[in-house]
Design a protein around this motif. Sequence first.
Motif, PDB file in Angstrom:
ATOM      1  N   LYS A   1      49.364  35.953  33.439  1.00  0.00           N
ATOM      2  CA  LYS A   1      48.419  35.171  32.640  1.00  0.00           C
ATOM      3  C   LYS A   1      47.080  35.888  32.524  1.00  0.00           C
ATOM      4  CE  LYS A   1      50.361  30.602  33.710  1.00  0.00           C
ATOM      5  NZ  LYS A   1      50.113  29.303  34.396  1.00  0.00           N
ATOM      6  N   GLN A   2      46.677  36.556  33.587  1.00  0.00           N
ATOM      7  CA  GLN A   2      45.409  37.297  33.593  1.00  0.00           C
ATOM      8  C   GLN A   2      45.494  38.586  32.777  1.00  0.00           C
ATOM      9  OE1 GLN A   2      44.214  36.341  38.265  1.00  0.00           O
ATOM     10  NE2 GLN A   2      44.976  38.340  37.694  1.00  0.00           N
ATOM     11  N   ASP A   3      46.719  39.064  32.594  1.00  0.00           N
ATOM     12  CA  ASP A   3      46.979  40.356  31.960  1.00  0.00           C
ATOM     13  C   ASP A   3      46.487  41.509  32.830  1.00  0.00           C
ATOM     14  OD1 ASP A   3      48.146  41.822  29.877  1.00  0.00           O
ATOM     15  OD2 ASP A   3      46.217  42.119  28.880  1.00  0.00           O
ATOM     16  N   ARG A   4      46.469  41.292  34.138  1.00  0.00           N
ATOM     17  CA  ARG A   4      46.124  42.356  35.076  1.00  0.00           C
ATOM     18  C   ARG A   4      46.459  41.890  36.483  1.00  0.00           C
ATOM     19  NH1 ARG A   4      41.400  39.636  34.230  1.00  0.00           N
ATOM     20  NH2 ARG A   4      40.073  39.223  36.048  1.00  0.00           N
ATOM     21  N   GLY A   5      46.691  42.840  37.372  1.00  0.00           N
ATOM     22  CA  GLY A   5      46.970  42.512  38.760  1.00  0.00           C
ATOM     23  C   GLY A   5      47.658  43.672  39.462  1.00  0.00           C
ATOM     24  N   HIS A   6      47.800  43.530  40.749  1.00  0.00           N
ATOM     25  CA  HIS A   6      48.353  44.614  41.570  1.00  0.00           C
ATOM     26  C   HIS A   6      49.096  43.975  42.746  1.00  0.00           C
ATOM     27  CE1 HIS A   6      47.417  48.788  43.604  1.00  0.00           C
ATOM     28  NE2 HIS A   6      48.714  48.533  43.523  1.00  0.00           N
ATOM     29  N   ILE A   7      50.374  44.281  42.889  1.00  0.00           N
ATOM     30  CA  ILE A   7      51.167  43.786  44.005  1.00  0.00           C
ATOM     31  C   ILE A   7      51.560  44.962  44.884  1.00  0.00           C
ATOM     32  CG2 ILE A   7      53.306  42.640  44.707  1.00  0.00           C
ATOM     33  CD1 ILE A   7      53.125  40.946  42.187  1.00  0.00           C
ATOM     34  N   ILE A   8      51.133  44.916  46.129  1.00  0.00           N
ATOM     35  CA  ILE A   8      51.408  45.973  47.104  1.00  0.00           C
ATOM     36  C   ILE A   8      52.333  45.406  48.175  1.00  0.00           C
ATOM     37  CG2 ILE A   8      50.409  47.529  48.828  1.00  0.00           C
ATOM     38  CD1 ILE A   8      47.790  47.412  47.211  1.00  0.00           C
TER      39      ILE A   8
ATOM     40  N   ALA B   1      52.370  35.264  42.892  1.00  0.00           N
ATOM     41  CA  ALA B   1      51.286  36.093  42.367  1.00  0.00           C
ATOM     42  C   ALA B   1      51.581  36.617  40.969  1.00  0.00           C
ATOM     43  CB  ALA B   1      51.020  37.262  43.308  1.00  0.00           C
ATOM     44  N   GLN B   2      52.821  36.976  40.706  1.00  0.00           N
ATOM     45  CA  GLN B   2      53.141  37.566  39.412  1.00  0.00           C
ATOM     46  C   GLN B   2      52.837  36.611  38.261  1.00  0.00           C
ATOM     47  OE1 GLN B   2      57.291  38.477  38.747  1.00  0.00           O
ATOM     48  NE2 GLN B   2      56.816  40.106  37.307  1.00  0.00           N
ATOM     49  N   ALA B   3      53.144  35.327  38.454  1.00  0.00           N
ATOM     50  CA  ALA B   3      52.893  34.352  37.393  1.00  0.00           C
ATOM     51  C   ALA B   3      51.410  34.310  37.031  1.00  0.00           C
ATOM     52  CB  ALA B   3      53.365  32.972  37.848  1.00  0.00           C
ATOM     53  N   VAL B   4      50.561  34.356  38.043  1.00  0.00           N
ATOM     54  CA  VAL B   4      49.111  34.340  37.817  1.00  0.00           C
ATOM     55  C   VAL B   4      48.654  35.629  37.150  1.00  0.00           C
ATOM     56  CG1 VAL B   4      46.894  34.455  39.031  1.00  0.00           C
ATOM     57  CG2 VAL B   4      48.596  32.721  39.680  1.00  0.00           C
ATOM     58  N   MET B   5      49.161  36.756  37.638  1.00  0.00           N
ATOM     59  CA  MET B   5      48.714  38.054  37.138  1.00  0.00           C
ATOM     60  C   MET B   5      49.147  38.294  35.699  1.00  0.00           C
ATOM     61  SD  MET B   5      49.248  40.326  40.600  1.00  0.00           S
ATOM     62  CE  MET B   5      48.193  40.010  42.048  1.00  0.00           C
TER      63      MET B   5
ATOM     64  N   THR C   1      52.752  29.505  47.085  1.00  0.00           N
ATOM     65  CA  THR C   1      52.298  29.166  45.738  1.00  0.00           C
ATOM     66  C   THR C   1      50.997  28.389  45.772  1.00  0.00           C
ATOM     67  OG1 THR C   1      54.592  29.100  44.969  1.00  0.00           O
ATOM     68  CG2 THR C   1      52.947  28.025  43.579  1.00  0.00           C
ATOM     69  N   GLN C   2      50.909  27.432  46.677  1.00  0.00           N
ATOM     70  CA  GLN C   2      49.679  26.645  46.820  1.00  0.00           C
ATOM     71  C   GLN C   2      48.500  27.538  47.208  1.00  0.00           C
ATOM     72  OE1 GLN C   2      49.658  23.785  50.047  1.00  0.00           O
ATOM     73  NE2 GLN C   2      48.228  22.454  48.959  1.00  0.00           N
ATOM     74  N   CYS C   3      48.756  28.486  48.096  1.00  0.00           N
ATOM     75  CA  CYS C   3      47.704  29.408  48.531  1.00  0.00           C
ATOM     76  C   CYS C   3      47.176  30.220  47.346  1.00  0.00           C
ATOM     77  CB  CYS C   3      48.249  30.335  49.612  1.00  0.00           C
ATOM     78  SG  CYS C   3      47.088  31.609  50.160  1.00  0.00           S
ATOM     79  N   VAL C   4      48.082  30.769  46.549  1.00  0.00           N
ATOM     80  CA  VAL C   4      47.687  31.560  45.382  1.00  0.00           C
ATOM     81  C   VAL C   4      46.918  30.705  44.381  1.00  0.00           C
ATOM     82  CG1 VAL C   4      48.558  32.798  43.355  1.00  0.00           C
ATOM     83  CG2 VAL C   4      49.506  33.277  45.626  1.00  0.00           C
ATOM     84  N   ASN C   5      47.412  29.507  44.116  1.00  0.00           N
ATOM     85  CA  ASN C   5      46.748  28.624  43.155  1.00  0.00           C
ATOM     86  C   ASN C   5      45.356  28.214  43.630  1.00  0.00           C
ATOM     87  OD1 ASN C   5      48.971  28.748  41.489  1.00  0.00           O
ATOM     88  ND2 ASN C   5      49.855  26.832  42.193  1.00  0.00           N
TER      89      ASN C   5
ATOM     90  N   GLY D   1      38.732  32.152  40.335  1.00  0.00           N
ATOM     91  CA  GLY D   1      39.006  32.406  38.932  1.00  0.00           C
ATOM     92  C   GLY D   1      40.086  33.437  38.670  1.00  0.00           C
ATOM     93  N   ARG D   2      40.540  34.107  39.725  1.00  0.00           N
ATOM     94  CA  ARG D   2      41.558  35.138  39.553  1.00  0.00           C
ATOM     95  C   ARG D   2      42.095  35.584  40.917  1.00  0.00           C
ATOM     96  NH1 ARG D   2      36.681  38.036  39.906  1.00  0.00           N
ATOM     97  NH2 ARG D   2      36.897  40.118  40.831  1.00  0.00           N
ATOM     98  N   LEU D   3      43.208  36.305  40.863  1.00  0.00           N
ATOM     99  CA  LEU D   3      43.729  37.020  42.032  1.00  0.00           C
ATOM    100  C   LEU D   3      44.046  38.427  41.544  1.00  0.00           C
ATOM    101  CD1 LEU D   3      44.800  37.261  44.929  1.00  0.00           C
ATOM    102  CD2 LEU D   3      47.020  36.440  44.088  1.00  0.00           C
ATOM    103  N   ASP D   4      43.333  39.411  42.076  1.00  0.00           N
ATOM    104  CA  ASP D   4      43.502  40.783  41.615  1.00  0.00           C
ATOM    105  C   ASP D   4      44.604  41.535  42.337  1.00  0.00           C
ATOM    106  OD1 ASP D   4      41.274  40.758  39.748  1.00  0.00           O
ATOM    107  OD2 ASP D   4      39.983  40.690  41.521  1.00  0.00           O
TER     108      ASP D   4
END
Length: 249
Positions: A135-142, A129-133, A75-79, A86-89
């Motif tokens: 909020k961004q209204d976009r993202g991709h988890i592989i 990652a999902q929590a951030v994505m 979580t700390q890494c993602v934050n 400004g984002r994590l895609d």
Amino acid sequence: MTEQHSAAEQKIILITGASSGIGSATATHLAAQGHTVILGARRTDRLAELVDIIEENGGTAKSTFLDVTNLENVTQCVNTIVAEYGRLDVLVNNAGIMPISPLAEAKVEEWNWMIDVNIRGVLHGIAAAQAVMLKQDRGHIITLASTGAHEVVPTGAVYCATKYAAWAISEGLRIESDPSLRVTTICPGVTESELADTISDPAARETMRTYRQSALPPTAIADAIAFAVNADAHVDVSEIIVRPTTQRP
């Protein structure tokens, strides 16, 4: 020649287990395409070497200590990534281990180790990652599963179980998620990696050496991951299975 993407298409990508094998190959490939890659693993010395290689070739990369079994660390890494960029895609849930052995050997500590890395590690990545994505209204988890998610082989019962779990978790995430979150499962077949180095059972280790004689290079899996990453925003590449032509099944 590696295709470069425009600034608008360039993504911020976190790759777990990036110090070797598929993770390392994926980082190199995506960076060559113009994406910014953040390399996470416990072996930070190897990450630093990989960052140097990527930067020498004109790519953008950063390394960070990452233990996927530790939710607070993930979580700390993602934050930190979001605070800096400004984002994590994209999150590439790649970290995994494979200390296979017959069930009769009762290597319970190794079973628990696989559960911690291969299942909990995936869940921790998704949770962070999902929590951030969202909020961004976009993202991709592989998520990297395995052909072991679709078949069980001798000595591989627990490993295959963890990879089936990774597959099921990823598929469940895809089904539950808003279309703004893309979800992909990559299932590699026999691939050159250091996974076999974690096998402590002598017979299983020797069997795996024979089994891997026709293994794919990790770049083949990196190509598949890049295909999913670079697909148009409205395209969700749900699952890719990549195996050597000689792998039957």
